[in-house]
Every structure is written in C-alpha cells, then in structure tokens.
Design a protein around this motif. Structure first.
Motif, PDB file in Angstrom:
ATOM      1  N   ASP A 163     112.200  62.952  -2.852  1.00  0.00           N
ATOM      2  CA  ASP A 163     112.533  62.232  -1.642  1.00  0.00           C
ATOM      3  C   ASP A 163     112.864  63.028  -0.457  1.00  0.00           C
ATOM      4  O   ASP A 163     113.764  63.976  -0.513  1.00  0.00           O
ATOM      5  CB  ASP A 163     113.965  61.745  -2.176  1.00  0.00           C
ATOM      6  N   ILE A 164     112.014  63.165   0.442  1.00  0.00           N
ATOM      7  CA  ILE A 164     112.039  63.739   1.587  1.00  0.00           C
ATOM      8  C   ILE A 164     113.191  63.740   2.549  1.00  0.00           C
ATOM      9  O   ILE A 164     113.934  64.428   3.143  1.00  0.00           O
ATOM     10  CB  ILE A 164     110.698  63.940   2.359  1.00  0.00           C
ATOM     11  N   ASP A 165     113.573  62.525   2.562  1.00  0.00           N
ATOM     12  CA  ASP A 165     114.567  61.896   3.381  1.00  0.00           C
ATOM     13  C   ASP A 165     116.041  62.577   2.746  1.00  0.00           C
ATOM     14  O   ASP A 165     116.780  63.201   3.814  1.00  0.00           O
ATOM     15  CB  ASP A 165     114.886  60.544   3.439  1.00  0.00           C
ATOM     16  N   ALA A 266     103.054  62.357   1.709  1.00  0.00           N
ATOM     17  CA  ALA A 266     102.251  63.725   1.202  1.00  0.00           C
ATOM     18  C   ALA A 266     102.288  63.778  -0.429  1.00  0.00           C
ATOM     19  O   ALA A 266     102.909  63.311  -1.059  1.00  0.00           O
ATOM     20  CB  ALA A 266     102.791  64.896   1.746  1.00  0.00           C
ATOM     21  N   TYR A 267     101.010  64.311  -0.731  1.00  0.00           N
ATOM     22  CA  TYR A 267     100.725  64.436  -2.118  1.00  0.00           C
ATOM     23  C   TYR A 267     100.190  65.598  -2.623  1.00  0.00           C
ATOM     24  O   TYR A 267      99.313  66.285  -1.732  1.00  0.00           O
ATOM     25  CB  TYR A 267      99.645  63.564  -2.355  1.00  0.00           C
ATOM     26  N   ILE A 290     106.840  73.670   1.315  1.00  0.00           N
ATOM     27  CA  ILE A 290     106.222  72.492   1.716  1.00  0.00           C
ATOM     28  C   ILE A 290     107.097  71.664   1.852  1.00  0.00           C
ATOM     29  O   ILE A 290     107.092  70.678   2.913  1.00  0.00           O
ATOM     30  CB  ILE A 290     105.142  71.951   0.539  1.00  0.00           C
ATOM     31  N   CYS A 291     108.314  71.300   1.012  1.00  0.00           N
ATOM     32  CA  CYS A 291     109.281  70.238   1.368  1.00  0.00           C
ATOM     33  C   CYS A 291     109.910  70.354   2.524  1.00  0.00           C
ATOM     34  O   CYS A 291     110.165  69.687   3.354  1.00  0.00           O
ATOM     35  CB  CYS A 291     110.485  70.166   0.187  1.00  0.00           C
ATOM     36  N   SER A 292     110.130  71.721   2.985  1.00  0.00           N
ATOM     37  CA  SER A 292     110.897  71.989   4.389  1.00  0.00           C
ATOM     38  C   SER A 292     110.003  71.619   5.488  1.00  0.00           C
ATOM     39  O   SER A 292     110.491  71.088   6.457  1.00  0.00           O
ATOM     40  CB  SER A 292     111.089  73.575   4.307  1.00  0.00           C
ATOM     41  N   GLY A 297     108.650  66.624   9.689  1.00  0.00           N
ATOM     42  CA  GLY A 297     107.606  66.101  10.333  1.00  0.00           C
ATOM     43  C   GLY A 297     108.106  64.359  10.003  1.00  0.00           C
ATOM     44  O   GLY A 297     109.609  64.188   9.944  1.00  0.00           O
ATOM     45  N   HIS A 298     107.398  63.632   9.938  1.00  0.00           N
ATOM     46  CA  HIS A 298     107.608  62.193   9.780  1.00  0.00           C
ATOM     47  C   HIS A 298     107.577  61.807   8.300  1.00  0.00           C
ATOM     48  O   HIS A 298     107.534  60.378   8.079  1.00  0.00           O
ATOM     49  CB  HIS A 298     106.878  61.483  10.728  1.00  0.00           C
ATOM     50  N   TRP A 299     107.224  62.413   7.387  1.00  0.00           N
ATOM     51  CA  TRP A 299     107.030  61.965   5.936  1.00  0.00           C
ATOM     52  C   TRP A 299     108.357  61.805   5.243  1.00  0.00           C
ATOM     53  O   TRP A 299     109.239  62.593   5.611  1.00  0.00           O
ATOM     54  CB  TRP A 299     106.265  63.128   5.140  1.00  0.00           C
TER      55      TRP A 299
END
Length: 369
Positions: A163-165, A266-267, A290-292, A297-299
């Motif tokens: 969960d990037i949020d 993203a995948y 990558i998570c950072s 961004g918008h993902w």
C-alpha cells in the motif's frame, strides 16, 4: 455487438487509443508491452469492443479491450505436420478485458450482460480462427475488467501488494522488523540505489538477471528472447517501466529490478542479483527505494506478485514488505473446442511415450503444454 481483433504491429494506433482511455492504464494492456512477446508462432493481438452510448434515459456501456497472445500449435515438436490449430494465453502478468471509455456501469445488471456478449463474441472469433482454448491470469482488480463469464476460475497462490498510500504516510514502518533491520544494514554496507534508465545500466542488469535465473533453475517461462529485452529497454526509455540498480561501495552493479508503471499502480517485473547482493542486503534496499520513489509520484499500490507455490519461501519474502498485503488471485480457462482439446492431450501423451519420455505434467492449463 461489434468485436474487432487488432494486431500490435498493424493496428498499434487504434489499440493504443483504447488503452489510453482505460481506467488505470495497466501496463499489460499496452500494445508495446504485448509486442515484447512476439516470437515465431506467437502473435500479440487485442479484442476490442468500443463503448456504447445510451439512449434517452439509458446509461451507456464502457468499452473493453482484451490483450492476448495467439499461439500456433504447429510449432510444437509433438504436433503432426499440417497442424492448423491454435490456443490463446495472456502476456506475462495479469489479464482480462480491461474497461475503457467514460461510460460507467450505472446499471449493475448491465455488467454481466455486457460481459456475456463480449466473451460470446470472442468465443465465436476463436472457433472461426481454430483456437482450441484460452488461458488467463486474471487481474487482481476485477472492478476494472469485464466479468469472466464463460471461463472456469481457479484460485491460485495469493499475491502481495504494498500500500503506497500507507508508505507515503508512515514510511517503512509497515515492513517487517527483520526487513527494516536488513535495509539499515544495506545502507551501512555502503549500498547505493537509484533509478537509472541509461542503456549502460540496462546492459549491467541483464547478466544479473540471467545469473539469477540460472542459479534458481528457472523454467523457460522466465527466460526471455533478445527481442523481448530490446523491447523492454524501449519501455524503460518511454517511461512505461523503470530500472532501479543497486551498486556496491565501489560502484559495481550488484542487483537490479525493473518495475512496470501503470496509471494507478506499479508492478514488480524482473529482478536479479548476485551473491554479493544477498550478503549486503542490497535487494531489500532496492525494493525499499522503489517504494520511496513511487510514494513521490501518483501511484497508490506496488504489486509484488506471489510465489511459485502457496506460501513458499519467495512468497514469504515478499510478504515482509507488506505483512497485511495478501490478495486473493485467480486464473481462468475456457475450452472452445472440447474434442480438439481432448485429442491434443492424447497426442502429447502419445508423443511422450513414443520417445521414452516420462508422462507430461503441465505446470498449468492447458494440459497438453
């Protein structure tokens, strides 16, 4: 209903126009991604149905695009000369008939009818084209695809989604404790990670990927052609993918990961690294970086995929990045020509026996592959 079948090379602009109107612009629906899998006997195609406008007081219907690979059975060593039948699979990743256009399903009852019409149309095209059966790894986001009516669904190994949020709000606190420790060790070990889309970085990544596949004894599914890697390099240049490279204190490339970039998520796609990367915990730092980067961004999600078997070592490793990120995952199958399917299974079995080979055990559907 009008269903058109487009080719990635001849009809790229039409295919791309439909994809650009899709709800999340999944990378697996892009014609250039599907074109990576072009090979002798393998043609990337896309079945497209345009959106429908509603009449007075009636809701319209969204369009749908189903990217797939048309595979000639004539190239298989176990088929006889003159074989004209084919089968269908989705390109590596996740598939389905991705919805596009502005019309929502205002009437929920319209979704199943719309899906039945689409898949009936695809089945009719398949029978006319000599397609015996179709296999699909179904998108984790089924509200963004048409229902898979007429397909047999089977639950497969769960997948992991970061969960990037949440990462945006709390950083790596959602990682497991052991993973956070290893990331700190990688930093102390002098490992540096950054996105690097240069041709030189991609060339440095390739031997790391091949070394990893050799070490793990990977099946042919993960051993791609030079055409594939040339196309993937182009996707990186076009911004549809990103390469993250981990380097040691002296700048030596240790490991890397290619990430596919969609409109919302993203995948994780390809990753590789040598023994030094494992020892320095560089792989963990790459994925954390990558998570950072995605959080900037918008993902809102980073899909890591699953394991080779339910809850295996690979799955448990991925779960350390999202202990609460387990997602149910399904595959789909449909047989358009049952008699031909049965005959092909028998033909493959006879081929194995005639050459003194052990009985064929398919990794997944169809049984003859």
């Amino acid at each position: 209903m009008s269903l058109r079948v487009l080719a990635a090379d001849r009809n790229r602009s039409e295919w791309l126009a439909a994809w650009e109107r899709s709800r999340s612009r999944e990378p697996f629906g892009h014609p250039d991604y599907c074109a990576l899998f072009t090979a002798p006997g393998v043609t990337p195609l896309c079945a497209v149905r345009e959106p429908e406008a509603g009449g007075e007081g009636l809701a319209g219907l969204p369009g749908a695009l189903f990217p797939f690979l048309l595979r000639e059975l004539s190239i298989e060593p176990w088929t006889a000369g003159g074989e004209a039948r084919r089968d269908v699979a989705v390109p590596a990743g996740y598939g389905g008939a991705f919805l596009f256009g502005d019309a929502p399903f205002a009437d929920p009852a319209s979704a199943p009818r719309h899906a039945i019409e689409f898949w009936d149309g695809f089945a009719a095209w398949s029978r006319r084209s000599g397609v015996v059966c179709a296999d699909a790894r179904i998108s984790l986001y089924e509200d963004e695809i048409l229902p898979m009516t007429g397909w047999t669904r089977t639950q497969a190994s769960d997948n992991v989604v970061v969960d990037i949020d949440r990462y945006r709000a709390h950083g790596g606190e959602g990682f497991s404790r052991s993973l956070r420790r290893n990331i700190r060790l990688a930093v102390r070990n002098g490992v540096r990670v950054e996105p690097d889309d240069s041709p030189e970085a991609f060339e440095a990544f390739l031997p790391l990927y091949h070394e990893t596949m050799d070490r793990r004894g990977a099946i042919d599914y993960y051993r791609f052609s030079p055409h594939f890697f040339d196309g993937l390099k182009d996707l990186v240049v076009k911004g549809l993918a990103r390469l993250f490279l981990g380097r040691g204190p002296d700048g030596t490339p240790l490991c890397g990961e290619v990430v596919l970039l969609g409109g919302r998520r993203a995948y994780a796609f390809l990753a590789g690294g040598g023994a030094a990367a494992h020892r320095l915990h560089a792989n963990e730092l790459v994925r954390s970086t990558i998570c950072s980067w995605l959080a900037g961004g918008h993902w809102n999600e980073f899909v890591l995929g699953g394991g080779n078997k339910p809850d295996d070592e690979l799955f448990q490793y991925k779960l350390r990045f999202a202990p609460e990120g387990r997602r149910s995952y399904h595959v789909g199958a449909v047989i358009h020509a049952p008699d031909s399917y049965t005959e092909l299974v028998r033909t493959r079995a006879a081929y194995q026996r005639s050459r003194g080979l052990p009985p064929h055990r398919a990794r997944r559907f169809p049984e003859y592959r």
